[in-house]
Design a protein around this motif. Structure first.
Motif, PDB file in Angstrom:
ATOM      1  N   ALA A  10      10.500  -9.709  48.850  1.00 49.77           N
ATOM      2  CA  ALA A  10      10.563  -9.933  50.291  1.00 49.77           C
ATOM      3  C   ALA A  10      11.256  -8.760  50.981  1.00 49.77           C
ATOM      4  O   ALA A  10      10.821  -8.290  52.047  1.00 49.77           O
ATOM      5  CB  ALA A  10      11.311 -11.237  50.580  1.00 49.77           C
ATOM      6  N   VAL A  11      12.344  -8.253  50.361  1.00 46.03           N
ATOM      7  CA  VAL A  11      13.049  -7.098  50.923  1.00 46.03           C
ATOM      8  C   VAL A  11      12.115  -5.901  50.986  1.00 46.03           C
ATOM      9  O   VAL A  11      12.005  -5.220  52.019  1.00 46.03           O
ATOM     10  CB  VAL A  11      14.299  -6.771  50.078  1.00 46.03           C
ATOM     11  N   ALA A  12      11.393  -5.666  49.872  1.00 46.18           N
ATOM     12  CA  ALA A  12      10.508  -4.500  49.816  1.00 46.18           C
ATOM     13  C   ALA A  12       9.416  -4.606  50.882  1.00 46.18           C
ATOM     14  O   ALA A  12       9.114  -3.626  51.591  1.00 46.18           O
ATOM     15  CB  ALA A  12       9.892  -4.388  48.424  1.00 46.18           C
ATOM     16  N   LEU A  13       8.831  -5.785  51.024  1.00 49.15           N
ATOM     17  CA  LEU A  13       7.785  -5.981  52.031  1.00 49.15           C
ATOM     18  C   LEU A  13       8.326  -5.710  53.430  1.00 49.15           C
ATOM     19  O   LEU A  13       7.659  -5.085  54.265  1.00 49.15           O
ATOM     20  CB  LEU A  13       7.252  -7.416  51.964  1.00 49.15           C
ATOM     21  N   ALA A  14       9.551  -6.191  53.685  1.00 47.30           N
ATOM     22  CA  ALA A  14      10.139  -6.005  55.008  1.00 47.30           C
ATOM     23  C   ALA A  14      10.374  -4.526  55.289  1.00 47.30           C
ATOM     24  O   ALA A  14      10.070  -4.032  56.388  1.00 47.30           O
ATOM     25  CB  ALA A  14      11.448  -6.785  55.106  1.00 47.30           C
ATOM     26  N   VAL A  15      10.895  -3.807  54.285  1.00 46.02           N
ATOM     27  CA  VAL A  15      11.160  -2.374  54.492  1.00 46.02           C
ATOM     28  C   VAL A  15       9.838  -1.646  54.744  1.00 46.02           C
ATOM     29  O   VAL A  15       9.715  -0.836  55.691  1.00 46.02           O
ATOM     30  CB  VAL A  15      11.887  -1.780  53.264  1.00 46.02           C
ATOM     31  N   ALA A  16       8.817  -1.959  53.924  1.00 43.75           N
ATOM     32  CA  ALA A  16       7.526  -1.294  54.091  1.00 43.75           C
ATOM     33  C   ALA A  16       6.924  -1.641  55.449  1.00 43.75           C
ATOM     34  O   ALA A  16       6.398  -0.762  56.161  1.00 43.75           O
ATOM     35  CB  ALA A  16       6.579  -1.722  52.967  1.00 43.75           C
TER      36      ALA A  16
END
Lengths: 131, 858
Positions: free
Chosen positions: B761-767
């Motif tokens: 979820a963190v990675a998706l948000a950053v991307a």
């Protein structure tokens, strides 16, 4: 329909404060709709000196719908307000008193909202252009 | 004394579901031990540590003192103005300095006195009135106070460096954006934005406080009228202050980075500022007025010796005014050339608001007629205030009529009108409140004799000052001029006004003396000195730090009148929470409608964290004003670290046991999460305010659309924008969906899914955030060139900022669970973070729909 059993049911009823603000909310929505409709109409459709024309009709329709909505809320509120046998001032620590109180305030707010909505709607009766 | 007027105790006692106090008092020894433990838990820190206190009595007191000090400062500025205007052609002040002074006078009175004073009174009084030991977030109150003190000192201090803002309290561009390059207006924008955040924090605290911390049995139809008013006002703050914050952002971006929001040459429009400012500014008048009238609603029944007549009608007035006040903002803009129909809509609403305002005054009058009035100094101020306010209200109805306003706009008639409204509607009731509530502070009354002197000096001084201004305004004297030519008919009137101003000041001098004079030899007031019926008067003289000895079961609107022996039962610990066995600060959480107890909430004690958090948050704003970017960033990072430390060590702590016996045979949980917890509601309310600010920005976008033929430009200057915005939205909504799933996995204690899902979820948000930024970047949109790219950038940056905060929150949950501070059962953090992400998802959807979708339909 009176009696302890009914009292308990009112007590357990998952009552909340939202119904209170429905009528003023309708007033606010009506107000914003009237404002944005005329703003867009005068800015984008007919220009600053154009006639209000259909925008007046739109305001009339909004006003009728809004008053109808407020009327329904007011009717629900009036029924709650007259629940049971007590009357104002709803100052006791019972679920029935609280139920009547919320109905009473909702009813008053509906009346105020109806007047305020009518005030706002009336403008379209008197003003005919964007000037 | 304290006769229950027209009440039948038997009837009250028979209420179903009612709980009686303990039949027998605990043995004296037990009572003493309980009291000692309570005192120890609620002990006020001593010595220099006193300033680390967070309890509502201390913070409320500091808040009141600071707001009143700013009031005196604003008053001195007013005296300087009146001295300058006493005679025509005066050179006591330069034009430039005069501009600084009138700008600061208005800003200080509104932002540093009127609004904060209501927060101050509420923080101080509300828990007492509701029978709570403290508000649910004491450290938030303390943080708000220190922020306010710092921001206010910064804004006021600028005057001593000849660097104060000069744009008027409404800061209209282009005057404030293009013609006043000095630092003053930045100080106004940044310093006051900081204070607006403190106001929103107070609003969150107050709403949750009123709805969740009432004494058991204090149903919604029984709560003190003050609580009703304050609930409405706090709700208004959520919808009124954020548009101003949105406006502040636009104006500061224009001043700092030359983004052309208000510059017509590059597609901007100064009128947008006026809209955003007055969407805040008009409700603001009622945000000031309603809390003051709320004090009146507490005092009138006391001195009439009878319950308020028309309780329900007063609730109508408070709620109705709260709503209608949002339909008035354009009546400050009648002369800007808007279409007649727009003016008419706002004029109609402005007339309608007179109805609820009048209703409550009639209720007060009816109560006074129905009761046996006891003469007192507070009541004197109430009468004076109502008389003055009615005059201001009547001129208000006059200026709400468009044709009259065309004549009176920007003249001294308006100055007279607004001072009659604000001084009559707020200052007099507040002084009444000082006299009335003062015994709660140190256990001693203010002097009746000095009070009467104060009243007559203020009442006469006020009218001598402001009554002539109606005339000088009608004769054509404009506002905000530093001087005027002789023989225009203004000379005598202005001299009278100036003389009146000094009489008024003399009144305040007497009042300040009364408050500050040493009272060592004066005996303590008796308990409940005015014979009131509401819970705040259970306080001992002088009061103990615990708020209330035991939390009572409430059966009526005026418990001290309605419930026999309630004082004895409270004092002997016959009600709830008479003890602090674990040495923790505790209060009861009850349901919002019926006030049924559902939780025993542990509230935090003294800390320095809040003070330092405010200090460094302030540093971020203050250093940025002086363009000391690195220092500002460093200060911001420190503030962030301290706030994380504050959250980590002080919030959502896992209790040592599941339940606790709170007395009277009731066991309550010590921990609740989700919609049953106070923190969840605080998040929800905060995000409502946040969404309102966002709505202000989106309003800006559509405002430009209505005034331009080519907004958004056709063909789009950035065809690639569409695809990137859409991709960003997909990624971010993915992160949101996963966060929701992670919350469930946590609840089901599926550790692998939790630890696997959250980093994704963190990675998706950053991307997703990066993709959103890439949109306008890749399209080469230059925010300085025109208002369209500036608006696109602004919406994207706003959204990405929220995503960034969301990422920090996701990381925080991960760390909390790793550290064993969050579990499947104790999951406040992930619940609140998920709630936050719901709002982020909404923000993303709206931003992308506006930027990528609207050009397709426009």
């Amino acid at each position: 329909m009176q009696g302890g059993l009914t009292m308990e049911r009112v007590a357990e009823k998952n009552e909340n404060l939202w119904l209170m603000v429905v009528s003023p909310g309708i007033w606010a929505a009506h107000f914003l709709l009237c404002y944005s409709t005329t703003a867009v109409w005068c800015a984008k459709v007919v220009g600053r000196d154009g006639p209000l024309g259909e925008a007046r009709m739109a305001i009339a329709i909004y006003t009728v719908l809004a008053l109808a909505g407020i009327g329904i809320v007011g009717w629900i509120a009036a029924r709650r307000q007259s629940y049971g046998s007590e009357t104002v001032p709803q100052a006791f620590d019972t679920p029935g008193e609280r139920h009547r109180f919320l109905g009473f305030v909702t009813l008053l707010l509906s009346a105020l909202s109806a007047v305020a909505t009518a005030y706002v709607g009336l403008t379209a009766l008197f003003i005919q252009t964007c000037h | 004394m304290n006769t229950p007027p027209g009440r039948d105790p038997e009837r009250l006692g028979a209420a179903p579901g009612d709980v009686k106090p303990l039949r027998e008092a605990p043995p004296i020894g037990v009572q003493h031990a309980q009291a000692e433990r309570l005192l120890k838990a609620w002990k006020t820190p001593q010595g220099w540590r006193y300033w680390s206190a967070v309890n509502n009595s201390q913070v409320g007191l500091w808040y009141t003192a600071a707001a009143f000090a700013f009031f005196l400062f604003g008053g001195i500025l007013a005296l300087l103005m009146r001295t300058q205007l006493a005679v025509p052609g005066n050179d006591f002040l330069s034009a430039d300095f005069y501009n600084q002074i009138f700008t600061l006078h208005g800003s200080v009175m509104m932002f540093l006195f009127a609004v904060p004073l209501f927060e101050a009174f509420s923080i101080f009084l509300l828990p007492q009135m509701l029978g709570a030991r403290d508000l649910p977030f004491p450290r938030l109150s303390a943080f708000g106070f220190w922020s306010f003190l710092l921001g206010g000192t910064f804004v006021c201090g600028s005057l001593f460096f000849n660097a104060a803002p000069q744009g008027g309290w409404f800061m209209y561009p282009p005057l404030s954006s293009q013609y006043q390059p000095g630092i003053g207006n930045d100080i106004w924008l940044l310093g006051l934005s900081f204070i607006e955040l403190a106001a929103i924090a107070a609003a969150v605290e107050i709403i949750v406080g009123v709805l969740k911390t009432r004494s058991p049995g204090m149903r919604i139809n029984l709560m003190p009228l003050y609580a009703w008013y304050i609930l409405v006002v706090a709700g208004m703050i959520l919808f009124a202050f954020p548009p101003l914050i949105a406006g502040d952002i636009l104006l500061e971006l224009e001043r700092l980075l030359h983004w052309p929001f208000f510059d017509p040459d590059r597609g901007g429009d100064p009128l947008l500022w006026q809209h955003l400012f007055w969407i805040f500014g008009h409700p603001e008048v009622y945000i000031v007025f309603l809390p003051a009238i709320a004090l009146v609603a507490m005092m009138v029944p006391t001195f009439a010796r009878t319950p308020m007549v028309g309780y329900g009608w007063i609730v109508l007035a408070a709620v109705g005014t709260g709503f209608l006040s949002f339909g008035l903002w354009v009546h400050h803009m009648f002369t800007t050339g808007l279409p007649g129909i727009s003016l008419a809509l706002f004029s109609a609403a402005s007339e309608a608001v007179a109805i609820p305002t009048g209703v409550q005054l009639f209720c007060f009058i009816a109560t006074l007629l129905a009761g046996r009035v006891v003469r007192s100094v507070p009541l004197l101020f109430v009468f004076g205030g109502l008389a003055v306010f009615v005059l201001g209200g009547l001129t208000g109805v006059m200026v709400a009529l468009v044709p009259f306003d065309f004549q009176a706009h920007d003249t001294y008639f308006i100055v007279a009108h607004l001072h009659y409204v604000l001084v009559g509607g707020a200052v007099f009731p507040v002084i009444a409140g000082f006299y009335y509530f003062f015994p709660l502070v140190g256990g001693k009354k203010l002097s009746d004799r000095l009070g009467r002197i104060t009243f007559w000096l203020l009442f006469i001084g006020f009218n001598v000052t402001f009554l002539p201004m109606h005339l000088s305004g009608l004769l054509g004297m404009p506002r905000r001029v530093f001087t005027y030519a002789p023989n225009l008919g203004f000379d005598g009137l202005n001299l009278i006004s100036s003389i009146g101003a000094f009489i008024l000041a003399a009144g305040f001098a007497v009042f300040v003396w009364d408050v500050l004079r040493p009272k060592g030899k004066q005996p303590y007031a008796q308990r409940n000195p005015w014979g009131a019926g509401t819970l705040e008067w259970t306080a001992e003289m002088p009061d103990k730090p615990w708020g209330i000895r035991s939390i009572p079961e409430i059966d009526g609107r005026y418990p001290l009148w309605d419930q026999p022996n309630i004082l004895r039962d409270i004092d002997e610990g016959r009600f709830y929470l008479p003890d602090a066995e674990e040495g923790k600060r505790e209060t009861l959480i009850t349901t919002s409608v019926d006030a049924q107890p559902i939780q025993c909430l542990r509230v935090p004690g003294p800390t320095w964290l809040t003070l330092f958090a405010a200090l460094f948050t302030g540093g971020l704003f203050i250093f940025a004003t002086f363009h000391l970017w690195w220092v500002a960033v460093a200060s911001g990072v420190l503030a962030f670290a301290i706030i994380i430390a504050w959250l980590w060590t002080g919030t959502a702590l896992i209790p040592e046991k599941e339940e606790k016996n709170v007395g009277l045979g009731l066991r309550l949980p010590l921990y609740r999460s989700g919609p049953e917890s106070v923190g969840w509601w605080a998040m929800f309310i905060t995000m409502l305010a946040d969404m309102t600010a966002f709505a202000g920005l989106v309003f800006g976008y559509f405002f430009y659309w209505t005034i331009h033929d080519d907004f958004p430009p056709d063909p789009s200057p950035a065809p690639s924008l569409f695809g990137l915005m859409l991709l960003g939205a997909v990624l971010l909504l993915g992160s949101w969906g996963l966060t929701v799933l992670v919350r469930r996995w946590n609840q089901g204690d599926r550790r692998a899914a939790f630890y696997g899902g959250l980093p994704v979820a963190v990675a998706l948000a950053v991307a997703g955030g990066a993709t959103l930024l890439a949109g306008p970047w890749h399209a080469g949109l230059d925010p300085v060139s025109h208002v369209y790219p500036a608006m696109v950038w602004l919406l994207v940056l706003w959204t990405v900022l929220h995503v960034a905060v969301g990422v920090i929150m996701q990381g925080y949950c991960l760390a909390q669970r790793l550290a064993g501070r969050m579990t499947a059962r104790y999951d406040i953090e992930i619940r609140n973070v998920t709630l936050y992400w719901h709002f982020v998802a909404l923000t993303v959807a709206i931003t992308v729909a506006v930027i990528a979708g609207f050009p397709l339909v426009a």
